[in-house]
Enzyme design. Structure first.
Site, short mmCIF file in Angstrom:
data_model
loop_
_atom_site.label_atom_id
_atom_site.label_comp_id
_atom_site.label_asym_id
_atom_site.label_seq_id
_atom_site.Cartn_x
_atom_site.Cartn_y
_atom_site.Cartn_z
CG HIS A 124 -0.38 -0.05 2.55
ND1 HIS A 124 0.48 -1.03 2.95
CD2 HIS A 124 -0.51 0.79 3.60
CE1 HIS A 124 0.84 -0.81 4.21
NE2 HIS A 124 0.27 0.31 4.62
CG HIS B 245 -0.10 3.87 4.99
ND1 HIS B 245 -0.76 3.06 5.88
CD2 HIS B 245 -0.99 4.80 4.58
CE1 HIS B 245 -2.02 3.47 6.01
NE2 HIS B 245 -2.18 4.53 5.22
CG ASP C 144 4.85 2.49 7.40
OD1 ASP C 144 3.98 2.98 6.65
OD2 ASP C 144 4.59 1.62 8.26
CG HIS C 145 4.28 -0.27 4.03
ND1 HIS C 145 4.26 -1.63 4.27
CD2 HIS C 145 3.84 0.32 5.17
CE1 HIS C 145 3.82 -1.85 5.50
NE2 HIS C 145 3.56 -0.68 6.07
CG HIS D 112 -3.88 -1.12 6.32
ND1 HIS D 112 -3.67 -1.19 7.68
CD2 HIS D 112 -2.92 -0.26 5.85
CE1 HIS D 112 -2.65 -0.41 8.00
NE2 HIS D 112 -2.18 0.17 6.92
ZN LIG Z 1 -0.24 1.02 6.63
ZN LIG Z 2 2.87 0.11 7.95
#
Ligand SMILES: [Zn+2]
Ligand SMILES: [Zn+2]
Length: 252
Positions: A65, A67, A69-70, A147
């Site tokens: 996804h 976000h 942090d990914h 999510h």
């Molecule tokens: Zn996430």
């Molecule tokens: Zn995450």
């Protein structure tokens, strides 16, 4: 024919206050000639170098996804490929759920021209529930998971070897069927208790998926300080599962 997983980042968005300090989400899988990445959070291009994995071997990046942090190190990879090394395969494919195309276009626009591909082809493809991607001798299937943003879990298969990565998700029983009998289940575990962090799994829920899937081995990843401590208390009851650590390697 097999797969080799290297954990680049076993942490979540926050660096945490304890030890070890974990990088955000990033997982590299060697599949023959291809180096396939599952998420690429901040700092993980340098984690590739620390793990002696040449960035030019990266052929595909699967984002669960959008976000940060990914996918926060996607600019680092695109900048590297523009200015220095190139993907050996001559192209980089970035896969992700709805929103991935807009993300890459937006990053390229913001940094123009520094992330625009030069000397190789950049392809961005969005996958829906049940979508598939194929390499020379491997296949990836996508599954929609619940999510706080559109998100996918992935199953990578090469010969008799298979790995499932949940990405960020709430508890959903159908993930166990998606991961059925896989060689390794990489399961997120950010929440220390059920529902303490919305959109994420607690150790109890992660281990429930491990048991129901019948996977051969499992690693809990996307850990916070609190979830790692809570998981360590439950792990003695589940011999198949362990906590992921940055730069840990597993042959599948
Ligand atoms: Zn996430
Ligand atoms: Zn995450």
């Amino acid at each position: 024919m097999g797969l080799e997983l290297t954990i680049l980042g076993s942490g979540c968005f926050a660096p945490g206050r304890g030890r070890p300090v974990r990088n955000p989400a990033g997982h590299a899988v060697r599949a023959g000639e291809s180096l396939v990445l599952f998420d690429l959070g901040f700092g993980n291009v340098r984690q590739l170098a620390r793990a002696r994995l040449p960035p030019e071997d990266v052929s595909d990046v699967f984002l669960t996804h959008v976000h940060p942090d990914h996918c926060g190190d996607l600019p680092a990879l695109l900048f590297l490929f523009r200015c220095d090394r190139k993907p050996r395969s001559g192209r980089l494919r970035v896969w992700g759920p709805s929103g991935a195309r807009e993300l890459v276009a937006g990053l390229c626009r913001a940094w123009r021209p520094w992330l625009d591909p030069r000397g190789y082809a950049l392809e961005v493809r969005e996958l829906g529930d049940g979508g598939q991607a194929a390499g020379a001798d491997w296949v990836v299937e996508a599954k929609k998971v619940p999510h706080t943003a559109p998100a996918l879990a992935y199953r990578l298969t090469r010969g008799a070897s298979s790995l499932v990565y949940t990405g960020d998700t709430e508890y959903d029983e159908s993930i166990a069927a998606f991961a059925s009998s896989c060689g390794l289940l990489l399961v997120e575990c950010t929440s220390d208790e059920d529902d303490a962090v919305p959109g994420h799994l607690s150790p109890r829920q992660a281990l429930e998926l491990v048991r129901r899937s019948g996977c051969r081995e499992a690693l809990l990843t996307h850990l916070s300080d609190a979830s790692a401590a809570a998981a360590a208390r439950l792990l003695p009851g589940e011999p198949r599962a362990a906590l992921a650590r940055d730069r840990m390697r597993r042959k599948i």
